[in-house]
Write a protein that holds these residues in place. Structure first.
Motif, PDB file in Angstrom:
ATOM      1  N   ASP A 228       0.851  -1.186   0.000  1.00 34.61           N
ATOM      2  CA  ASP A 228       0.000   0.000   0.000  1.00 34.61           C
ATOM      3  C   ASP A 228       0.893   1.245   0.000  1.00 34.61           C
ATOM      4  O   ASP A 228       1.675   1.455   0.934  1.00 34.61           O
ATOM      5  CB  ASP A 228      -0.885  -0.021   1.254  1.00 34.61           C
ATOM      6  CG  ASP A 228      -2.028   0.975   1.163  1.00 34.61           C
ATOM      7  OD1 ASP A 228      -1.919   1.935   0.381  1.00 34.61           O
ATOM      8  OD2 ASP A 228      -3.036   0.801   1.889  1.00 34.61           O
ATOM      9  N   PHE A 229       0.809   2.063  -1.054  1.00 36.55           N
ATOM     10  CA  PHE A 229       1.704   3.221  -1.186  1.00 36.55           C
ATOM     11  C   PHE A 229       1.133   4.215  -2.194  1.00 36.55           C
ATOM     12  O   PHE A 229       0.477   3.814  -3.164  1.00 36.55           O
ATOM     13  CB  PHE A 229       3.100   2.775  -1.664  1.00 36.55           C
ATOM     14  CG  PHE A 229       3.068   2.002  -2.956  1.00 36.55           C
ATOM     15  CD1 PHE A 229       3.310   2.619  -4.170  1.00 36.55           C
ATOM     16  CD2 PHE A 229       2.763   0.644  -2.965  1.00 36.55           C
ATOM     17  CE1 PHE A 229       3.259   1.912  -5.367  1.00 36.55           C
ATOM     18  CE2 PHE A 229       2.712  -0.073  -4.156  1.00 36.55           C
ATOM     19  CZ  PHE A 229       2.960   0.563  -5.352  1.00 36.55           C
ATOM     20  N   SER A 230       1.350   5.482  -1.958  1.00 35.60           N
ATOM     21  CA  SER A 230       1.054   6.557  -2.927  1.00 35.60           C
ATOM     22  C   SER A 230      -0.293   6.387  -3.631  1.00 35.60           C
ATOM     23  O   SER A 230      -0.359   6.413  -4.857  1.00 35.60           O
ATOM     24  CB  SER A 230       2.159   6.632  -3.991  1.00 35.60           C
ATOM     25  OG  SER A 230       3.411   6.792  -3.406  1.00 35.60           O
ATOM     26  N   ASN A 231      -1.374   6.203  -2.890  1.00 30.45           N
ATOM     27  CA  ASN A 231      -2.715   6.017  -3.471  1.00 30.45           C
ATOM     28  C   ASN A 231      -2.814   4.791  -4.366  1.00 30.45           C
ATOM     29  O   ASN A 231      -3.683   4.720  -5.242  1.00 30.45           O
ATOM     30  CB  ASN A 231      -3.151   7.264  -4.270  1.00 30.45           C
ATOM     31  CG  ASN A 231      -3.534   8.411  -3.371  1.00 30.45           C
ATOM     32  OD1 ASN A 231      -4.006   8.195  -2.261  1.00 30.45           O
ATOM     33  ND2 ASN A 231      -3.305   9.624  -3.826  1.00 30.45           N
ATOM     34  N   THR A 232      -1.916   3.836  -4.168  1.00 30.17           N
ATOM     35  CA  THR A 232      -1.917   2.609  -4.963  1.00 30.17           C
ATOM     36  C   THR A 232      -1.862   1.405  -4.032  1.00 30.17           C
ATOM     37  O   THR A 232      -1.138   1.414  -3.035  1.00 30.17           O
ATOM     38  CB  THR A 232      -0.712   2.587  -5.923  1.00 30.17           C
ATOM     39  OG1 THR A 232      -0.801   3.707  -6.813  1.00 30.17           O
ATOM     40  CG2 THR A 232      -0.675   1.311  -6.743  1.00 30.17           C
ATOM     41  N   VAL A 233      -2.624   0.373  -4.375  1.00 30.03           N
ATOM     42  CA  VAL A 233      -2.599  -0.885  -3.620  1.00 30.03           C
ATOM     43  C   VAL A 233      -2.325  -2.021  -4.597  1.00 30.03           C
ATOM     44  O   VAL A 233      -3.036  -2.174  -5.597  1.00 30.03           O
ATOM     45  CB  VAL A 233      -3.937  -1.141  -2.879  1.00 30.03           C
ATOM     46  CG1 VAL A 233      -3.908  -2.506  -2.194  1.00 30.03           C
ATOM     47  CG2 VAL A 233      -4.216  -0.052  -1.864  1.00 30.03           C
ATOM     48  N   LEU A 234      -1.274  -2.795  -4.318  1.00 32.62           N
ATOM     49  CA  LEU A 234      -0.954  -3.973  -5.125  1.00 32.62           C
ATOM     50  C   LEU A 234      -1.140  -5.208  -4.251  1.00 32.62           C
ATOM     51  O   LEU A 234      -0.520  -5.316  -3.192  1.00 32.62           O
ATOM     52  CB  LEU A 234       0.483  -3.897  -5.659  1.00 32.62           C
ATOM     53  CG  LEU A 234       0.924  -4.999  -6.644  1.00 32.62           C
ATOM     54  CD1 LEU A 234       2.059  -4.488  -7.529  1.00 32.62           C
ATOM     55  CD2 LEU A 234       1.373  -6.277  -5.960  1.00 32.62           C
TER      56      LEU A 234
END
Length: 368
Positions: A228-234
């Motif tokens: 979870d980072f910089s408005n991104t979830v992988l």
């Protein structure tokens, strides 16, 4: 129904973040699509290949009903890329079409129902969140990912081992011919955890994270991992296998050390590689006291030789390696000086950084 009206850059960035996971060849038509969801003042883009799911969000104008739609990821990406910078774009959903509108341009794209989009169901976290800076993780991945296997029948080698132990995070990659290990210090102690990340996950993650000090959270779930980072979830499935014991591969008793500048060695190998055999890519390293000779030959009886002074006082040594494996490590390091520790002509070489114990690279020798 108006989905969103926004600047091109605001839509393009999250779409680019997720589009890399979309396979060009797919078994289900909806896997070629990106899921676009508008809720409140946020718009999100999601894509999946059933093994990895990436969701990236961006702020947008509030208002309107929540809307969900899926549309061809590559087509929408190509359209947005082809438009001029700072263009205002509106996305409108109607029946089974998504209209992209800007100025005098109109694009009508076919959609598929959002409820048919296959989402990865998230498991429960096993040991809470681990927090690390994006810069630290990016550096760790760049130090080892080139050593991952690509299409090995030992499928667990087509990925990367991630170990969390105490206050350290460790990453290991090997293709059976070479092994790369790197580690970094964490802000606190964590319970030991060990997982194997798929190759595609590692490559996508490396592209997405930045070299900034922004925080990134890692959660290891049941058979999954979440970044979870910089408005991104992988979210990615994990490789269900046992990774080889890498500690047995890293030599501890090599007594002959060569120390030299990374850039001069890299440049010498790059020049010699021009005349290396295209199939076996072999290079001979001939070491005598304070001297290194690099020799490459090919099937056309051509030869390249490089010679320079090094710090070496061990016994004379003539040893062969795959030159690509040496070039990989020297290209991905950014240190000025490297150590190369040798045993004999049948033993691996250990590449390390003077004064540091958090990086090791092992290459097996080859007969030339």
């Amino acid at each position: 129904m108006l989905l969103v009206k926004a600047n091109r850059e605001l839509l393009l960035k999250p779409l680019q973040s997720v589009a890399g996971v979309v396979e060009r060849r797919h078994t289900l038509p909806i896997l070629a699509n990106v899921l676009i969801e508008k809720s409140g003042n946020m718009i999100s883009f999601a894509a999946t290949d059933l093994e990895i799911q990436i969701t990236s969000m961006a702020p947008c104008d509030a208002g309107g009903q929540p809307v969900s739609v899926t549309v061809g990821a590559r087509k929408l990406l190509d359209i947005l890329r082809s438009l001029p910078d700072n263009t205002d774009i509106s996305l409108e959903s109607q029946d089974s079409r998504l209209q992209v509108r800007t100025g005098h341009s109109r694009f009508n794209l076919q959609t598929l129902p959002a409820e048919d989009f296959p989402r990865l169901s998230e498991g429960t976290a096993l040991n809470g969140k681990l927090v690390i800076s994006q810069k630290s993780l990016k550096e760790l991945l760049s130090l080892v990912q080139y050593a991952m296997a690509q299409q090995d029948i030992r499928y667990y080698l087509n990925g990367l081992l991630l170990v969390i132990e105490g206050n350290r995070i460790k990453v290991v990659a090997t293709d059976g011919h070479r092994l790369a290990f790197a580690s970094a210090v964490l802000d606190r102690e964590y319970e030991r955890q060990e997982v194997i990340l798929p190759r595609k996950t590692v490559l996508e993650l490396s592209k997405l994270i930045t070299g900034s000090e922004e925080q990134l959270a890692i959660e290891i779930l049941q058979n999954q991992i979440r970044f979870d980072f910089s408005n991104t979830v992988l979210i990615s499935k994990l490789v269900d296998a046992k990774f080889p014991d890498y500690t047995k591969v890293i030599p501890t008793s090599h007594g002959q050390r060569m120390t030299l500048g990374r850039i001069p060695l890299l440049q010498a190998l790059q020049r010699a590689a021009i005349l290396s055999n295209e199939k076996i890519r072999g290079v001979r390293l001939v070491l005598t006291e304070k001297n290194l000779r690099i020799i490459c030959t090919n099937t056309e009886q051509e030869e390249a030789q490089e010679e320079f002074e090094v710090e070496y006082t061990g016994t004379p040594l003539d040893i062969g390696f795959n030159i690509s494996y040496l070039l990989d490590v020297l290209t991905n390091l950014d240190e000025e000086t490297v150590n190369c520790d040798f045993g004999d002509s049948n033993s691996s070489v250990l590449v390390s950084i003077p004064g540091k114990d958090d990086f090791k690279y092992v290459v097996m020798p080859m007969r030339i």
